[in-house]
Design a protein around this motif. Structure first.
Motif, PDB file in Angstrom:
ATOM      1  N   THR A 188      -4.026   0.310  -1.399  1.00 42.44           N
ATOM      2  CA  THR A 188      -3.400   0.635  -0.240  1.00 42.44           C
ATOM      3  C   THR A 188      -3.865   0.071   1.175  1.00 42.44           C
ATOM      4  OG1 THR A 188      -4.733   2.574  -0.119  1.00 42.44           O
ATOM      5  CG2 THR A 188      -2.875   2.812  -1.369  1.00 42.44           C
ATOM      6  N   LYS A 245      -3.749   1.480   5.195  1.00 37.97           N
ATOM      7  CA  LYS A 245      -3.284   2.540   6.069  1.00 37.97           C
ATOM      8  C   LYS A 245      -3.495   2.024   7.452  1.00 37.97           C
ATOM      9  CE  LYS A 245      -2.016   6.303   3.366  1.00 37.97           C
ATOM     10  NZ  LYS A 245      -2.907   6.838   2.295  1.00 37.97           N
ATOM     11  N   ASN A 292       1.670   3.835   5.874  1.00 37.63           N
ATOM     12  CA  ASN A 292       1.535   2.749   4.876  1.00 37.63           C
ATOM     13  C   ASN A 292       2.015   1.476   5.626  1.00 37.63           C
ATOM     14  OD1 ASN A 292       1.663   0.958   2.832  1.00 37.63           O
ATOM     15  ND2 ASN A 292       2.840   1.914   1.594  1.00 37.63           N
TER      16      ASN A 292
END
Lengths: 433, 250
Positions: free
Chosen positions: B59, B61, B70
């Motif tokens: 991920t 962020k 995101n």
């Protein structure tokens, strides 16, 4: 060619638009008969391989009939036409073939509208165009003439605006003649627009424009032909330019899209140190089609021709460039270059490029090249990474692709006018992507 | 501001990033060093959203409107408008588009995204002249096509000019020092230092400690085999300069 319709409308036309000169009448009749016997070119003809006139052939055209018809224009129509006019030019507006005095600037003798004369029926320059050229001649009544004396220069570009209404299926022939005496200089823009109709009419309009340019020694003609976007339009034109020594002919042909657009350009370099600079910018989307066919003829040597044609194609648009360069045996030390670059913005778009060099002299320079490409993805990402969205990036890169040619229009007001027309077509086009 | 967790990414089917994690706060300067082929450039391109790089897992962020969002869901141009800036290792030449209109369109795109009115040509030119002083660039460069005919050093200065104009929150400088002579390095570094603030963060991707003499990093990371294998302060870079990477990469 069996088309009773043409015979009917010709009969009607010549009754409404008789010519004072009996000889001209006779020659016009002859052109019509030649048109009937030769017929319109078909795709079997190599020079028309990519461009079909079937649609034009199969329509029941009518022809606007002489001065008897004064066209009433609504307020909205006047506003629409005015949006194409600018104080930077001397504007002359022709509505369905007739000079409109209200919309035109004072004619201080800069242009004349006169009946066609016997020598306006000179047989076409090229056998490939003769069907179309004879048709143009057959339906001529008047011509626009711009004649400059020795050393004469106008303070503003001349703007000829042809306005067509599509109230019915309408075919119009026009002729524009420019005669420049020694050292005369002229900037000229010719464009065609079609009146928007309030009703949902799909009526078509066809125009066939004969352009006759004569440049005496050291004369300079800077010419812009602007074909505005209109899907109901079939437009054909034939330019015939004769260049004497030291003359400069610059032509920029801008096609912004129509159902069918064919531009034939024949430049004869008859004097030494003459220069023909021929540029083309086509920006097409949907199913628009533009065909440029040039024929540059170096009759004598020690002169230059430069051709640079570019097309930006989206949708299922198609462009054709056929560049013929003919260097005659006596034309030693001729210098000729030809470029045709195409930018495809979709998979369905198609660019056809056919160079045709006929060189009969041995001491000459003649180059040609053509490319078909797509936008560079690295360039697009560079724009994205700076916050410019893909649509805008494409627009800017596409503009960047053609603007070098538009910058060659030296007259600043003319350049600005054309740049803004091209920009707005690109904006409209990218909205639909 | 940015939180990268266990990031895996590939280009042309080849995995380059293999579980990279990194956290960056506003006001910080991070240097990412590492041997050739370790994935340094890939990281910055993935963050900027280059279409050739595919994230396979992990991920990223990024703080947008005071919320961690995101980043990978945002289009590259939206990332730029939200303050991410990538200074290219090899800036792209764009024939036919002037430096001025490129900069103005980029600047106004960001303004528009923020809901502000675009800046007029005259006002923007004034604004731009001030920014050009930061990288000692002469006005005539504005009317030239983007990067066309620019020397290596001029291209890099042009990147920093773009950064100055767009004032990003997170600037990723991908080997901005490569190909620069000492004078150009000093100009570019001075430019970057002038753009440092408490609100923004800078990531320097570099091969050489030399750049870090000019731009003092708060953190130095060593990237090898697609992962960050060591993190330290500025002294780590000096140590790498002396010892190379071998002692870390076993």
């Amino acid at each position: 060619m069996k088309n009773m319709n043409w015979e009917d409308i010709y009969l009607q036309f010549k009754t409404h638009a008789p010519l004072d000169s009996l000889e001209a009448n006779r020659l016009r009749q002859l052109s019509f008969e030649r048109f009937l016997s030769r017929g319109l070119p078909t795709r079997k003809n190599e020079a028309w391989k990519y461009t079909s006139l079937e649609k034009f052939k199969n329509q029941s055209w009518s022809v606007p009939l002489g001065e008897s018809q004064e066209i009433g224009l609504s307020h909205d129509q006047l506003k629409f036409i005015s949006s194409y006019l600018t104080a930077d030019f001397d504007n002359y507006v022709f509505v369905n073939g007739q000079l409109n005095a209200t919309l035109s600037d004072e004619t201080t003798g800069k242009i004349k509208v006169i009946e066609v004369q016997p020598d306006d029926f000179n047989s076409p320059a090229s056998v490939t165009e003769e069907g179309v050229a004879y048709l143009a001649e057959a339906f001529l009544h008047q011509k626009i003439q711009i004649e400059l004396n020795r050393q004469q220069v106008f303070n503003k570009p001349i703007h000829i605006l042809f306005v067509h209404s599509v109230a019915s299926l309408q075919y119009i022939s026009q002729k524009l003649q420019v005669i420049l005496a020694e050292n005369a200089q002229l900037s000229l823009i010719v464009q065609t627009v079609t009146l928007p109709t309030s009703r949902l009419e799909e009526n078509q309009q066809a125009s066939n424009l004969a352009l006759d340019f004569r440049l005496d020694p050291s004369a300079q003609l800077r010419f812009v032909q602007l074909q505005n976007e209109n899907m109901n339009q079939i437009s054909m034109s034939q330019v015939h330019a004769i260049l004497q020594k030291n003359s400069i002919f610059q032509s920029t042909c801008v096609s912004l899209g129509s159902e069918l657009n064919r531009n034939y350009l024949h430049a004869e370099l008859r004097g030494v140190q003459a220069s023909a600079q021929l540029f083309g910018v086509s920006i097409l989307n949907e199913a628009q089609h533009t065909d440029h066919y040039t024929c540059i003829q170096h009759v004598v040597g020690e002169n230059q021709s430069e051709q640079n044609y570019k097309a930006i194609l989206a949708g299922s648009a198609q462009s054709v460039f056929r560049g013929r360069v003919r260097i005659e045996p006596d034309a030693q030390k001729s210098n000729s270059s030809q470029l045709n670059n195409n930018l495809l913005l979709s998979r369905q778009a198609q660019a056809n490029s056919v160079p045709q060099l006929e060189i009969f002299a041995d001491d000459v320079k003649a180059g040609h090249g053509s490319t078909v490409g797509q936008l560079n993805q690295d360039e697009i990402f560079y724009f994205l990474s700076r916050g410019i969205n893909a649509n805008m990036a494409t627009q800017m890169l596409a503009m960047g692709f053609v603007q070098e040619l538009l910058y060659k229009i030296e007259q600043p007001m003319l350049q600005a006018y054309v740049l803004s027309a091209v920009k707005s077509k690109l904006e409209r086009m990218m909205k639909n992507v | 501001m940015l939180e990268v967790t266990d990031l895996h990414a590939q280009v042309e089917g080849k995995e380059i990033l293999k579980g990279l994690s990194l956290k960056i706060n506003a006001g910080e300067v991070h240097a990412i060093m590492g041997p050739n082929g370790s994935g340094k450039s890939t990281l910055s391109k993935v963050l900027a959203g280059h279409p050739s790089y595919e994230v396979t897992s992990g991920t990223v962020k990024y703080e947008v409107n005071f919320q961690m969002q995101n980043l990978l869901e945002l289009e590259p141009d939206v990332r730029a408008k939200e303050g991410i800036f990538l200074a290219f290792q090899y800036p792209i030449e764009v024939p036919g588009v002037s430096n001025f209109s490129f900069l103005q369109t980029a600047f106004n795109s960001v303004l528009q995204h923020q809901g502000s009115e675009p800046m007029s040509e005259g006002d923007f030119r004034e604004f731009l002249y001030q920014k050009m002083k930061i990288v000692q660039m002469r006005p005539e460069y504005l009317d030239r096509p983007v990067n066309v005919g620019f020397s290596g050093g001029e291209k890099k200065r042009n990147e920093i000019l773009q950064m100055a104009v767009l004032s990003p929150r997170l600037a990723l400088l991908d080997e901005t020092d490569s190909g620069l002579d000492i004078d150009a390095l000093r100009i570019v570094s001075d430019g970057v230092n002038k753009l440092r603030s408490k609100q923004n963060a800078i990531v320097l991707v570099t091969h050489y400690q030399r750049l870090l003499d000019y731009i003092k990093p708060d953190f130095v990371h060593v990237l090898a085999g697609g992962k960050i294998i060591q993190t330290g302060d500025a002294s780590l870079a000096l140590e790498l300069e002396k010892k190379g990477y071998d002692w870390l990469v076993k």
